[in-house]
Design a protein around this motif. Sequence first.
Motif, PDB file in Angstrom:
ATOM      1  N   VAL A 296      -1.453  -7.284  -8.942  1.00 57.14           N
ATOM      2  CA  VAL A 296      -1.916  -6.254  -9.508  1.00 57.14           C
ATOM      3  C   VAL A 296      -3.190  -5.899  -8.624  1.00 57.14           C
ATOM      4  O   VAL A 296      -3.952  -6.765  -8.625  1.00 57.14           O
ATOM      5  CB  VAL A 296      -2.183  -6.336 -10.931  1.00 57.14           C
ATOM      6  CG1 VAL A 296      -2.970  -5.364 -11.582  1.00 57.14           C
ATOM      7  CG2 VAL A 296      -1.188  -6.768 -11.870  1.00 57.14           C
ATOM      8  N   LEU A 297      -3.265  -4.547  -8.125  1.00 54.96           N
ATOM      9  CA  LEU A 297      -4.207  -4.185  -7.355  1.00 54.96           C
ATOM     10  C   LEU A 297      -5.610  -4.477  -7.958  1.00 54.96           C
ATOM     11  O   LEU A 297      -6.733  -5.062  -7.182  1.00 54.96           O
ATOM     12  CB  LEU A 297      -4.068  -2.859  -7.037  1.00 54.96           C
ATOM     13  CG  LEU A 297      -4.829  -2.335  -5.932  1.00 54.96           C
ATOM     14  CD1 LEU A 297      -4.246  -2.882  -4.638  1.00 54.96           C
ATOM     15  CD2 LEU A 297      -4.495  -0.760  -5.844  1.00 54.96           C
ATOM     16  N   ASP A 298      -6.104  -4.117  -9.173  1.00 57.97           N
ATOM     17  CA  ASP A 298      -7.334  -4.453  -9.787  1.00 57.97           C
ATOM     18  C   ASP A 298      -7.840  -5.845 -10.013  1.00 57.97           C
ATOM     19  O   ASP A 298      -8.869  -6.228 -10.399  1.00 57.97           O
ATOM     20  CB  ASP A 298      -7.343  -3.248 -11.040  1.00 57.97           C
ATOM     21  CG  ASP A 298      -7.876  -1.774 -10.577  1.00 57.97           C
ATOM     22  OD1 ASP A 298      -8.331  -1.786  -9.490  1.00 57.97           O
ATOM     23  OD2 ASP A 298      -7.808  -1.124 -11.459  1.00 57.97           O
TER      24      ASP A 298
ATOM     25  N   ALA B 192      -1.360  -5.279  -3.772  1.00 56.55           N
ATOM     26  CA  ALA B 192       0.156  -5.268  -4.501  1.00 56.55           C
ATOM     27  C   ALA B 192       1.084  -4.760  -3.374  1.00 56.55           C
ATOM     28  O   ALA B 192       0.757  -4.457  -2.500  1.00 56.55           O
ATOM     29  CB  ALA B 192       0.015  -4.005  -5.825  1.00 56.55           C
ATOM     30  N   PHE B 193       2.225  -4.781  -3.926  1.00 48.80           N
ATOM     31  CA  PHE B 193       3.381  -4.450  -2.971  1.00 48.80           C
ATOM     32  C   PHE B 193       4.106  -3.097  -3.488  1.00 48.80           C
ATOM     33  O   PHE B 193       4.201  -3.021  -4.759  1.00 48.80           O
ATOM     34  CB  PHE B 193       4.487  -5.765  -3.072  1.00 48.80           C
ATOM     35  CG  PHE B 193       3.891  -6.877  -2.293  1.00 48.80           C
ATOM     36  CD1 PHE B 193       3.647  -6.795  -0.991  1.00 48.80           C
ATOM     37  CD2 PHE B 193       3.501  -7.988  -3.254  1.00 48.80           C
ATOM     38  CE1 PHE B 193       3.040  -7.982  -0.444  1.00 48.80           C
ATOM     39  CE2 PHE B 193       3.157  -9.221  -2.810  1.00 48.80           C
ATOM     40  CZ  PHE B 193       2.875  -9.306  -1.301  1.00 48.80           C
ATOM     41  N   ASP B 194       4.412  -2.379  -2.498  1.00 47.98           N
ATOM     42  CA  ASP B 194       5.244  -1.202  -2.802  1.00 47.98           C
ATOM     43  C   ASP B 194       6.761  -1.788  -2.290  1.00 47.98           C
ATOM     44  O   ASP B 194       6.655  -1.777  -0.859  1.00 47.98           O
ATOM     45  CB  ASP B 194       4.682  -0.049  -2.058  1.00 47.98           C
ATOM     46  CG  ASP B 194       5.713   1.296  -2.326  1.00 47.98           C
ATOM     47  OD1 ASP B 194       6.563   1.285  -2.911  1.00 47.98           O
ATOM     48  OD2 ASP B 194       5.024   2.302  -1.617  1.00 47.98           O
ATOM     49  N   LEU B 195       7.692  -1.734  -3.057  1.00 47.83           N
ATOM     50  CA  LEU B 195       9.179  -2.245  -2.669  1.00 47.83           C
ATOM     51  C   LEU B 195       9.714  -0.874  -2.291  1.00 47.83           C
ATOM     52  O   LEU B 195      11.110  -1.355  -2.198  1.00 47.83           O
ATOM     53  CB  LEU B 195       9.681  -3.173  -3.686  1.00 47.83           C
ATOM     54  CG  LEU B 195       8.801  -4.269  -3.767  1.00 47.83           C
ATOM     55  CD1 LEU B 195       8.939  -5.156  -4.886  1.00 47.83           C
ATOM     56  CD2 LEU B 195       8.427  -5.108  -2.851  1.00 47.83           C
TER      57      LEU B 195
ATOM     58  N   VAL C 100       0.006   5.699  -2.775  1.00 51.97           N
ATOM     59  CA  VAL C 100      -1.195   5.157  -3.216  1.00 51.97           C
ATOM     60  C   VAL C 100      -1.571   5.863  -4.577  1.00 51.97           C
ATOM     61  O   VAL C 100      -2.099   4.987  -5.590  1.00 51.97           O
ATOM     62  CB  VAL C 100      -2.250   5.638  -1.946  1.00 51.97           C
ATOM     63  CG1 VAL C 100      -3.881   5.277  -2.669  1.00 51.97           C
ATOM     64  CG2 VAL C 100      -1.676   4.810  -0.866  1.00 51.97           C
ATOM     65  N   LYS C 101      -1.368   7.326  -4.748  1.00 54.88           N
ATOM     66  CA  LYS C 101      -1.627   7.612  -6.133  1.00 54.88           C
ATOM     67  C   LYS C 101      -0.912   7.023  -7.287  1.00 54.88           C
ATOM     68  O   LYS C 101      -1.318   6.691  -8.551  1.00 54.88           O
ATOM     69  CB  LYS C 101      -1.305   9.117  -6.166  1.00 54.88           C
ATOM     70  CG  LYS C 101      -2.174   9.926  -5.620  1.00 54.88           C
ATOM     71  CD  LYS C 101      -1.983  11.584  -5.635  1.00 54.88           C
ATOM     72  CE  LYS C 101      -2.651  12.358  -5.143  1.00 54.88           C
ATOM     73  NZ  LYS C 101      -2.431  13.882  -5.121  1.00 54.88           N
ATOM     74  N   ARG C 102       0.249   6.679  -7.076  1.00 51.98           N
ATOM     75  CA  ARG C 102       1.206   5.981  -7.935  1.00 51.98           C
ATOM     76  C   ARG C 102       0.741   4.744  -8.489  1.00 51.98           C
ATOM     77  O   ARG C 102       0.778   4.197  -9.504  1.00 51.98           O
ATOM     78  CB  ARG C 102       2.736   5.977  -7.246  1.00 51.98           C
ATOM     79  CG  ARG C 102       3.668   5.635  -8.489  1.00 51.98           C
ATOM     80  CD  ARG C 102       5.188   5.453  -7.912  1.00 51.98           C
ATOM     81  NE  ARG C 102       5.326   4.691  -6.639  1.00 51.98           N
ATOM     82  CZ  ARG C 102       5.668   5.019  -5.507  1.00 51.98           C
ATOM     83  NH1 ARG C 102       5.482   6.357  -5.282  1.00 51.98           N
ATOM     84  NH2 ARG C 102       5.789   4.182  -4.570  1.00 51.98           N
ATOM     85  N   HIS C 103       0.270   3.662  -7.281  1.00 57.11           N
ATOM     86  CA  HIS C 103      -0.094   2.481  -7.493  1.00 57.11           C
ATOM     87  C   HIS C 103      -1.663   2.347  -7.969  1.00 57.11           C
ATOM     88  O   HIS C 103      -1.867   1.292  -8.770  1.00 57.11           O
ATOM     89  CB  HIS C 103      -0.017   1.765  -6.427  1.00 57.11           C
ATOM     90  CG  HIS C 103       1.285   1.327  -6.010  1.00 57.11           C
ATOM     91  ND1 HIS C 103       2.128   0.078  -6.252  1.00 57.11           N
ATOM     92  CD2 HIS C 103       2.437   1.974  -5.197  1.00 57.11           C
ATOM     93  CE1 HIS C 103       3.004   0.186  -5.918  1.00 57.11           C
ATOM     94  NE2 HIS C 103       3.430   1.072  -5.351  1.00 57.11           N
ATOM     95  N   THR C 104      -2.308   3.378  -7.829  1.00 55.47           N
ATOM     96  CA  THR C 104      -3.823   3.245  -8.299  1.00 55.47           C
ATOM     97  C   THR C 104      -4.048   4.099  -9.646  1.00 55.47           C
ATOM     98  O   THR C 104      -5.139   3.817 -10.115  1.00 55.47           O
ATOM     99  CB  THR C 104      -4.854   3.673  -7.024  1.00 55.47           C
ATOM    100  OG1 THR C 104      -4.642   5.035  -6.845  1.00 55.47           O
ATOM    101  CG2 THR C 104      -4.358   2.954  -5.997  1.00 55.47           C
TER     102      THR C 104
ATOM    103  N   ILE D 241     -11.328   2.397  -1.428  1.00 49.90           N
ATOM    104  CA  ILE D 241     -10.876   2.539  -0.129  1.00 49.90           C
ATOM    105  C   ILE D 241      -9.369   1.306  -0.094  1.00 49.90           C
ATOM    106  O   ILE D 241      -9.777   0.277  -0.675  1.00 49.90           O
ATOM    107  CB  ILE D 241     -11.571   2.108   1.073  1.00 49.90           C
ATOM    108  CG1 ILE D 241     -12.751   3.072   1.190  1.00 49.90           C
ATOM    109  CG2 ILE D 241     -10.831   1.692   2.317  1.00 49.90           C
ATOM    110  CD1 ILE D 241     -13.553   3.138   2.472  1.00 49.90           C
ATOM    111  N   VAL D 242      -8.176   2.016  -0.076  1.00 52.23           N
ATOM    112  CA  VAL D 242      -7.062   1.127  -0.094  1.00 52.23           C
ATOM    113  C   VAL D 242      -6.369   1.182   1.316  1.00 52.23           C
ATOM    114  O   VAL D 242      -6.167   2.287   1.832  1.00 52.23           O
ATOM    115  CB  VAL D 242      -6.340   1.914  -1.147  1.00 52.23           C
ATOM    116  CG1 VAL D 242      -4.798   1.026  -1.065  1.00 52.23           C
ATOM    117  CG2 VAL D 242      -7.096   1.506  -2.580  1.00 52.23           C
TER     118      VAL D 242
END
Length: 290
Positions: free
Chosen positions: A73-75, A80-83, A117-121, A182-183
């Motif tokens: 999980v990013l936080d 994290a992975f985008d599959l 990035v919007k979707r994951h963050t 920053i990602v």
Amino acid sequence: MATTTAQSITKTEMMSSTDISSATTVETVLNFYAPPDDGSAPYNVVATQERNYRQDARIVGIHDLRGYETLPVLDKNGFAFDLNAPPFTYADFFEKDGTQKTDFIKKEYYPRVQEAVKRHTGGSNVVIFDHTVRLPNSARTPVSRVHIDQSLRASAERVKLHGGDDPGFVNQYVSGQKRFEIVNYWKPLAKVTRDPLAVADARTINPASLVGVQHRYPNRTGETVGVKYDAGQQFYFLSGMDVTDAMLIKCADNQTNVPAKQIPHSAFALPEQTGPGRVSIEVRTLVFFD
């Protein structure tokens, strides 16, 4: 170099576990930061790749998250992975003569990165400020040194540089009134068979291990972060990443109450690796939250 895995865990056991540190490991060498011999402030020069600090090579075990892909999980972990990454390949981004299709990348790839990035963050606005394609036998090969792309100080400077012309908007984020990150969105352009990317788990990083390094451009000086070795650090990668796999790496977060703020990463050599050199693209993004 050792080539055996540190643990023997079945696929079923891996999938039923929720602890990523249970993943099998490969032993390899990571290059950590060591200070300049003369005690001066560390720096690197972007144009020439000159640097005055040393490397501290250590043998470490890196956990393979194949089978655990959905758990980081990013936080919490800082990555994290985008599959379901945009399936662009080297052929999409380069002419037959090797010329990079920069306009195509910005027009066709950037919007898809922003969406991912919007979707994951959960961020409301994603601004891309640069990208790097890494190729074998080029000036931009994979970086085999544990580092972080921006320090927290430098990340605020990025907001000033790329946050737009409205001082009120920029100041909300630089002051910490509103959150920004920053990602780095990292993706292979062909299946990875050598020099994959390792990332550290944020929960295992001691802030005392992080050292600001001057990053000297021709017209300004930014700051990256060198990483000293600490036996408590845990590193991870995803074996066999292909063009529909991507990794999100958090390089900075201005919120004090978020566990994952700055994530060390490095390319590394797989034991007995074969195949062509790694081809990948990394896109650096500023993520703004309302």
